[in-house]
Design an enzyme around this catalytic site. Structure first.
Site, PDB file in Angstrom:
ATOM      1  N   LYS A 192       8.371  -4.218   8.370  1.00 42.67           N
ATOM      2  CA  LYS A 192       6.970  -4.079   8.767  1.00 42.67           C
ATOM      3  C   LYS A 192       6.157  -3.676   7.543  1.00 42.67           C
ATOM      4  CE  LYS A 192       3.489  -1.477  11.205  1.00 42.67           C
ATOM      5  NZ  LYS A 192       2.716  -1.456   9.937  1.00 42.67           N
ATOM      6  N   GLU A 267      10.384   8.940   2.700  1.00 47.08           N
ATOM      7  CA  GLU A 267       9.654   9.435   1.524  1.00 47.08           C
ATOM      8  C   GLU A 267       8.242   9.721   2.002  1.00 47.08           C
ATOM      9  OE1 GLU A 267       7.184  10.045  -0.923  1.00 47.08           O
ATOM     10  OE2 GLU A 267       7.332   7.968  -1.638  1.00 47.08           O
ATOM     11  N   CYS A 302       2.102   8.809  -4.311  1.00 48.06           N
ATOM     12  CA  CYS A 302       2.732  10.022  -3.799  1.00 48.06           C
ATOM     13  C   CYS A 302       3.218  10.936  -4.913  1.00 48.06           C
ATOM     14  CB  CYS A 302       3.888   9.646  -2.890  1.00 48.06           C
ATOM     15  SG  CYS A 302       5.069   8.502  -3.649  1.00 48.06           S
ATOM     16  N   GLU A 402      -2.203  16.936   0.183  1.00 49.23           N
ATOM     17  CA  GLU A 402      -2.133  15.694  -0.580  1.00 49.23           C
ATOM     18  C   GLU A 402      -3.449  14.942  -0.386  1.00 49.23           C
ATOM     19  OE1 GLU A 402       1.113  12.196  -1.436  1.00 49.23           O
ATOM     20  OE2 GLU A 402       0.769  12.755   0.644  1.00 49.23           O
TER      21      GLU A 402
END
Length: 502
Positions: A192, A267, A302, A402
């Site tokens: 996906k 992750e 990230c 973040e």
């Protein structure tokens, strides 16, 4: 004149997307589609199906048949390796086309598509690397522990059907870091892609068939997290889920894996610190950290070093160098070779970044530069000017959350112990950087950091090294032998060699 990307559609051969189920490209059963808006202009670029639960079920069952009845899991090692090496070469041959498709997907400029970490080359190298494990990574033959004449051995076998869920920001690398080891191990896959980076991924899948990968080994379901992603992660025939994305979705995947004990690799982001010591080249450190936060992906990475922990003796020098990089960032048409950075991926993320900038100011951090929505010809896009916050307290939201945007938080420190404490004072543990001229300090500090990857006086991506995080940055590793083994089950086999042992 307003910015437009429409003229590039025909040049890169973009066409509307489809699902891939058992070698057949088709539309969703419901007929529902997603219209993709370009993040730099809000123009309609193309559309693709939104796979529902029925579509996902058909894709998973195709992968199940290919695993249980097909040739891929038991294909001779040499043949499977040759097919994956052939695919890696095909990726290199189509690199320009794929970079163009990505620029229409997520707005990442062509200039960044030639930088190794964001290039097709890194994906091709990852496939080559994982193909190399096919005839090398095996089990062991062990001596009997209790004596007697018997054989004790272990075997590595493919784990089964893998649900691979990609983010939008690094489709080339993460396509390879998930499918490379999965296919090398003999697994079959339902993939996906992100709804914000679908077209380049679909072309990469087309090239798999051209390389000779059998039908059903890789299937694709396009669409959004709900219904497509949810149907995939909860499907009982999926043996493993590999996901890169937000912590919230990662937690949902862990929850959904419980009923069938799916294997999971996650992750989930980071708030990576760069520790800048007084004996370092603080100017280089400032340019490196600010470059990671602004150039290419505009901080939407990230592992970007979005927290700079800087010794007070070199604090001003560091900020001055970071300001220089911030001033050099250029936005615009991603096909323009002079454009160096991306828009934010969507309006929701644009609002979130601007809100966090405002919150940083309210909490008392000093905004040195940037943090505003770009205007003029760029006003229709999701562009935010590079921001530097100085005098940040590590407890502030901009130091703990973040941001996923071009925002650097600079935190002062006095000594090594304080720097390490501040670096580890986060829920994340993905990456870190250490800038120092003292080799002993570099290794000493690196060992004390709770982070999966530590760069010393720089940072780079290597497809043969494990990558992943501590704490809430995820579970497992991608890259290297550890990634290959994560797509296998370990079986123990015991065999007596005499009748007396039976």
């Amino acid at each position: 004149m307003s910015l437009t990307v429409q003229q590039h559609r025909g040049n890169v051969g973009l066409r509307n997307g489809s699902l891939l189920v058992d070698g057949e490209w088709r539309q969703a059963r419901s007929g529902e589609t997603w219209t993709h808006l370009h993040p730099a202009t809000q123009e309609e670029v193309g559309e693709f199906p939104v796979a529902g639960a029925e579509d996902v079920d058909e894709a998973v069952r195709a992968a199940r048949r290919a695993f249980d009845e097909g040739e891929w899991p038991t294909m001779p090692a040499g043949r499977r390796a040759k097919l994956l090496h052939r695919y890696a070469e095909s990726l290199r041959e189509h690199a320009d086309e794929l970079r163009g498709l990505q620029a229409l997907d997520n707005g990442v400029p062509l200039s960044f598509g030639t930088v190794y970490a964001g290039s097709v080359d890194v994906a091709a190298d990852a496939f080559d690397h994982h193909a190399g494990w096919i005839d090398k990574a095996g089990g062991e033959t062990l001596p009997p522990y209790q004596g007697g004449d018997h054989l004790a051995m272990t075997l590595r076998e493919p784990i089964g059907v893998v649900a691979a869920i990609l983010p939008w920001n690094a489709p080339f690398l993460l396509f390879a870091q998930k499918l490379g080891p999965a296919l090398a191990a003999g697994c079959t896959v339902v993939l996906k892609p992100s709804e914000y980076a679908t077209f380049a991924v679909l072309r990469m899948v087309e090239l798999l068939a051209d390389a000779g990968i059998p039908d059903g080994v890789v299937n694709v379901v396009t669409g959004t997290g709900e219904p497509t992603g949810e149907a995939l992660i909860t499907h009982r025939m999926v043996d493993k889920v590999s996901f890169t994305g937000s912590r919230e979705v990662g937690r949902r995947i862990v929850e959904a894996s419980a009923p069938t004990m799916k294997r999971v690799s996650l992750e989930l982001g980071g708030k990576s610190p760069a520790l800048v010591f007084p004996d370092s080249d603080a100017g280089l450190a400032g340019m490196t950290a600010m470059g990671m936060v602004t150039l290419g992906l505009s901080g939407q990475a990230c592992v970007a070093h979005t927290r700079a922990l800087v010794h007070r003796d070199v604090y001003d020098e560091f900020i001055g160098a970071a300001e220089m990089i911030a001033a050099s960032v250029t936005y615009g048409d991603p096909f323009d070779p002079g454009v160096l950075a991306s828009p934010l991926i969507n309006e929701r993320q644009l609002k979130r970044v601007l809100d966090l900038v405002e919150r940083g100011k309210q909490e008392g951090a000093r905004l040195v530069t940037g943090g505003e929505r770009a205007d003029g010809d760029l006003s229709a896009g999701n562009f935010v000017t590079p921001a530097i916050f100085a005098d940040v307290d590590n407890s502030m939201n901009i130091a703990q959350q973040e941001v996923f945007g071009p925002v650097l938080s600079v935190v002062p420190f006095t000594d090594e112990d304080e720097a390490i404490r501040l670096a580890n004072d986060t829920e994340y543990g993905l990456g870190a950087g250490v800038f120092t001229a003292d080799a002993q300090r570099a290794f000493r500090v690196s060992r004390k950091l709770r982070a999966g990857t530590v760069g010393i006086n720089g940072f780079q991506v290597e497809p043969h090294l494990p990558f992943g995080g501590y704490k809430q940055s995820g579970l497992g590793r991608e890259g290297g032998r550890s990634a290959y083994e994560a797509y296998t089950e370990l079986k123990t086999v015991l065999m007596p060699l005499t009748e007396e042992m039976m």
